[in-house]
Each structure stands twice: as structure tokens, then as C-alpha cells.
Design an enzyme around this catalytic site. Structure first.
Site, PDB file in Angstrom:
ATOM      1  N   TYR A 142       0.814  -1.213   0.000  1.00 39.83           N
ATOM      2  CA  TYR A 142       0.000   0.000   0.000  1.00 39.83           C
ATOM      3  C   TYR A 142       0.849   1.265   0.000  1.00 39.83           C
ATOM      4  O   TYR A 142       0.465   2.276  -0.557  1.00 39.83           O
ATOM      5  CB  TYR A 142      -0.887   0.052   1.259  1.00 39.83           C
ATOM      6  N   LYS A 189       2.735 -15.614   2.296  1.00 42.77           N
ATOM      7  CA  LYS A 189       3.034 -16.319   1.044  1.00 42.77           C
ATOM      8  C   LYS A 189       4.537 -16.565   1.045  1.00 42.77           C
ATOM      9  O   LYS A 189       5.278 -16.075   0.186  1.00 42.77           O
ATOM     10  CB  LYS A 189       2.563 -15.438  -0.134  1.00 42.77           C
ATOM     11  N   ASP A 221      -3.269 -18.473   0.020  1.00 45.07           N
ATOM     12  CA  ASP A 221      -4.236 -19.138  -0.862  1.00 45.07           C
ATOM     13  C   ASP A 221      -4.977 -20.242  -0.103  1.00 45.07           C
ATOM     14  O   ASP A 221      -6.208 -20.369  -0.178  1.00 45.07           O
ATOM     15  CB  ASP A 221      -3.573 -19.664  -2.150  1.00 45.07           C
ATOM     16  N   ASP A 245      -6.545  -7.084   3.911  1.00 44.65           N
ATOM     17  CA  ASP A 245      -7.631  -6.368   3.251  1.00 44.65           C
ATOM     18  C   ASP A 245      -8.579  -7.359   2.578  1.00 44.65           C
ATOM     19  O   ASP A 245      -9.797  -7.321   2.754  1.00 44.65           O
ATOM     20  CB  ASP A 245      -7.039  -5.404   2.211  1.00 44.65           C
ATOM     21  N   ASP A 249     -12.721  -8.813   3.870  1.00 48.39           N
ATOM     22  CA  ASP A 249     -13.995  -8.784   3.140  1.00 48.39           C
ATOM     23  C   ASP A 249     -14.541 -10.197   2.995  1.00 48.39           C
ATOM     24  O   ASP A 249     -15.742 -10.437   3.118  1.00 48.39           O
ATOM     25  CB  ASP A 249     -13.817  -8.158   1.747  1.00 48.39           C
TER      26      ASP A 249
HETATM   27  C1  IPM Z   1     -10.303  -0.949   3.905  1.00 45.95           C
HETATM   28  C2  IPM Z   1     -10.586  -0.391   2.544  1.00 45.95           C
HETATM   29  C3  IPM Z   1      -9.409   0.469   2.095  1.00 45.95           C
HETATM   30  C4  IPM Z   1      -8.193  -0.416   2.056  1.00 45.95           C
HETATM   31  C5  IPM Z   1      -9.696   1.148   0.752  1.00 45.95           C
HETATM   32  C6  IPM Z   1     -10.890   2.057   0.824  1.00 45.95           C
HETATM   33  C7  IPM Z   1      -8.516   1.880   0.219  1.00 45.95           C
HETATM   34  O1  IPM Z   1     -10.856  -1.390   1.620  1.00 45.95           O
HETATM   35  O2  IPM Z   1     -10.237  -0.166   4.851  1.00 45.95           O
HETATM   36  O3  IPM Z   1     -10.171  -2.154   4.035  1.00 45.95           O
HETATM   37  O4  IPM Z   1      -7.970  -1.151   1.086  1.00 45.95           O
HETATM   38  O5  IPM Z   1      -7.430  -0.393   3.030  1.00 45.95           O
HETATM   39 MN    MN Z   2     -10.819  -3.355   2.424  1.00 49.98          MN
END
Ligand code: IPM
Ligand code: MN
Length: 372
Positions: A142, A189, A221, A245, A249
Site C-alpha cells: 500500500y 506467502k 491461498d 484487506d 472482506d
Molecule cells: C479498507 C478499505 C481500504 C483499504 C480502501 C478504501 C482503500 O478497503 O479499509 O479495508 O484497502 O485499506
Molecule cells: Mn478493504
């Protein structure tokens, strides 16, 4: 307790869900005799529109001088669809993470009983799941050097980690595991990436300080498969920024909806609390966005300041709302409750109001608050 809280509602559904979290915190302050002062400031696309910057100085100064930041969501389709855009809303969040020194992002993955049927995963698989994600937030791909050649045909993103960055989060993850089921799973990884091999070395060394905690290693993975297929095996999941990240999700599926997932981002001296869901532009202003993730993020804020009874009250309120089906449409497609009504229910529950039964699918329609 006196707390000054910066409220950065941001873009999309951010403002409407953060409003519900503020209602919950205000109700908590009344019932538990605290003083919470809220100060709102611009961030993201909303800030670019007004000031040209995703994180105006005024916002940053406010965040540096408050006890905690309550964050909504950031981003706008206008920028997503324009790869040439030099100024992007998300930069506001990165700048904030950097300036506040937020190096770990935590997410509790624990489905509510009433939502076991809402996940596309089988109930037997997710029931009893309870793990914490420790995502490193200050380094990795990042933040380091990014290049693109003059022709715009070759691009690079540097992934870099220092021993110091890994040490900091690793200690926190082991300390968290000591208070739980005492397992840390490092996800990397290491068969491919040098940074992952550094993570393994440093985390293995740190683990010697915590002999009561078991450390295991998974390639990312395989971890992606294991989290979905056998989530109960995890206790504390420790990983670097980008893997964290993505896995965050993915893990939200276990909780029934990404609208349920709260997070805290912690540094040595600052802390920020935000729902994991994004701006959900299609839902903006329609009073249909699920406010639970934002409300539960307020619960994490209370927890962070050691206000455990207060945080529990928020959890109890969410549990009750789910049991009575006072939820938004993502959790019950037939629901007539909107963002505001769910938020009203939560704050009324915290306030011990006795008109909760008035919340009934028959006498509510989206857009109408039941509170008069
Ligand atoms: C999160 C979000 C951010 C990230 C985005 C909005 C840049 O997805 O806080 O997880 O990837 O860190
Ligand atoms: Mn995110």
C-alpha cells in the site's frame, strides 16, 4: 468518562450510518453518565469537492487532537472510473492512517445467532466461529514506491516491511490470543515472497515470549479456503496489509452481511473506528443501508476505552434488533425497516425505553421514523 470524538462521515452511505452510531453513543453517554463530545469534519470525495483535498488540514488537526475518530466510508464512482485522477478520495484515509500512526486493524468475526441463516455458507460451518483479524496497516504494498513508465505500459508497486513493523503488531496479536483460545495463525506467502519470509522469522521469534500460545502458519491461498470451509479453527489471524484487506472482506460472509462487520484501527496514541463496508453508492440517501457495522464500530470504541458494560449494551441492542427482525433489507428482504428506524431501535434499547414493541414490521415503512 469525557471523550472528544471526531466524526468523519465521508462519502456514500457514510453519513447515514455514522449518524446511527452517534445516536447509540449519545444514548450510552446518557445511561452510563459519560460526556461524549462530537465534532464533525470533512474527508474523502466530500472534502475534495469543498477544499480540493481528501484530508484537509482542519480535519487532520481535529483528529490529532481528539480521543478517537468515528469514520464512515470513503470513495466515489467518479474517481473509480477515472484511472487518470491524481487526487483520489482514498488518499484521505491513507494519509489519516499514516498521520495517526495506525498500524493495526482489528475485526472481530463472530456471527450473531439470529443471522446464521443470512450467510450463504452452511449454518453448521459458521456456527460457533469466533476469530479476530489482526491486519497490519502501516506498510506493505500500500505504502511504498509506485512507478509507471513514460509510455504508461509498465507499472510497479513495491512491497516492503521492516522487522520493527512486524514486531509491533505481532506482540499485540499474541497478547490478544492469550486472552482468548491461545492460537495465532500467521497468514503469508512465504513460498514466494521475501517479505513473507521476514514475517515468519520475526513472528516465530516473538512467539517464544508467549509459550502458552500456539503459532501456526498458512499460505494465503490455502487460508482463503480454510476461512470459508473451516472458520472455527481460527482464533487470532495475523497478516500483512493487502492479504488482510482481502481476507477481511471474505470473512464478512461468515457474519451474514458485510453490513455487520466493524473494525478498529489502533496506533500508539490514536484510534479510528469504522465499518468495513464501503460507500455503497447505490444505497446512498435511500435509508436502506445497514447501520449495524457502524454501530458495532462505536461498540469497539467503547471497548477500547475500557467501557466494557457500555460496549456490551450495544451488542445486546444489536442482538435484540436481530431477534425482533428490526433489520435492514440486506438481512431480511421483506423488512420495512430503514437505516434510521434500526438506529432508533438501538438507541431506544440502550435508553431502556419501553416502547420497543412498537417496532413491528406492520406499522413502519422505510423513510418514516417511528420515534415521535
Ligand atoms: C479498507 C478499505 C481500504 C483499504 C480502501 C478504501 C482503500 O478497503 O479499509 O479495508 O484497502 O485499506
Ligand atoms: Mn478493504
Amino acid at each position: 468518562m469525557n471523550l472528544k470524538i471526531a466524526v468523519l462521515a465521508g462519502d456514500g452511505i457514510g453519513p447515514e450510518v455514522v449518524l446511527q452510531a452517534m445516536k447509540a453513543l449519545k444514548a450510552t453517554a446518557v445511561m452510563f453518565d459519560h460526556e461524549f463530545i462530537f465534532e464533525e469534519a470533512l474527508v474523502g470525495a466530500a472534502a475534495i469537492e469543498k477544499t480540493g483535498k481528501p484530508l484537509p488540514e482542519q480535519t487532520l488537526n481535529l483528529c490529532l487532537n481528539t480521543d478517537a475518530v468515528l469514520f464512515g466510508a470513503i470513495g466515489d464512482l467518479k474517481y473509480d472510473n477515472d484511472p487518470e485522477a491524481k487526487i483520489r478520495p482514498e488518499q484521505g484515509l491513507f494519509q489519516l492512517r499514516k498521520a495517526l500512526g495506525l498500524f493495526v486493524n482489528n475485526k472481530p468475526i463472530k456471527p450473531y445467532d439470529g443471522l446464521l441463516e443470512s450467510s450463504p455458507l452452511k449454518k453448521e460451518i459458521i456456527e460457533g466461529t469466533d476469530f479476530l483479524i489482526y491486519r497490519e496497516l502501516s506498510g506493505g504494498i500500500y505504502f511504498d514506491e509506485k512507478t509507471i513508465n513514460d509510455e504508461g505500459t509498465i507499472a510497479t508497486d513495491l512491497c516492503k516491511y521492516t522487522e520493527e513493523q512486524i514486531l509491533k503488531i505481532a506482540h499485540l496479536a499474541f497478547q490478544a490470543a492469550q486472552k482468548r483460545r491461545k492460537i495465532v495463525s500467521l497468514i503469508d506467502k512465504a513460498n514466494v515472497l521475501e517479505t513473507s519470509r521476514l514475517w515468519r522469522k520475526v513472528v516465530t521469534t516473538v512467539s517464544k515470549d508467549y509459550p502458552d500460545v500456539e503459532l501456526n502458519y498458512l499460505y494465503v491461498d490455502n487460508a482463503a479456503k480454510q476461512i470459508i470451509a473451516k472458520p472455527k479453527q481460527f482464533d487470532v489471524v495475523l497478516t500483512e496489509n493487502l492479504f488482510g484487506d482481502i481476507l477481511s472482506d471474505m470473512s464478512s460472509i461468515i457474519t451474514g452481511s458485510i453490513g455487520m462487520l466493524a473494525s478498529s484501527s489502533i496506533g500508539d496514541t490514536h484510534a479510528l473506528f469504522e465499518p468495513v463496508h464501503g460507500t455503497f453508492p447505490q444505497a446512498k440517501g435511500k435509508n436502506i443501508a445497514n447501520p449495524f457495522a457502524s454501530i458495532l464500530s462505536a461498540g469497539l470504541l467503547l471497548e477500547y476505552f475500557g467501557l466494557h458494560k457500555e460496549a456490551k449494551k450495544i451488542h445486546d441492542a444489536v442482538e435484540k434488533a436481530i431477534a425482533l427482525k428490526v433489520v435492514t433489507m440486506d438481512l431480511n428482504p421483506e423488512s420495512k425497516f430503514g437505516t434510521n428506524e434500526v438506529g432508533d431501535f438501538i438507541s431506544n434499547f440502550i435508553l431502556d425505553k419501553d416502547d420497543l414493541l412498537y417496532f413491528n414490521n406492520d406499522n413502519v415503512s422505510i423513510g418514516q421514523s417511528t420515534i415521535v
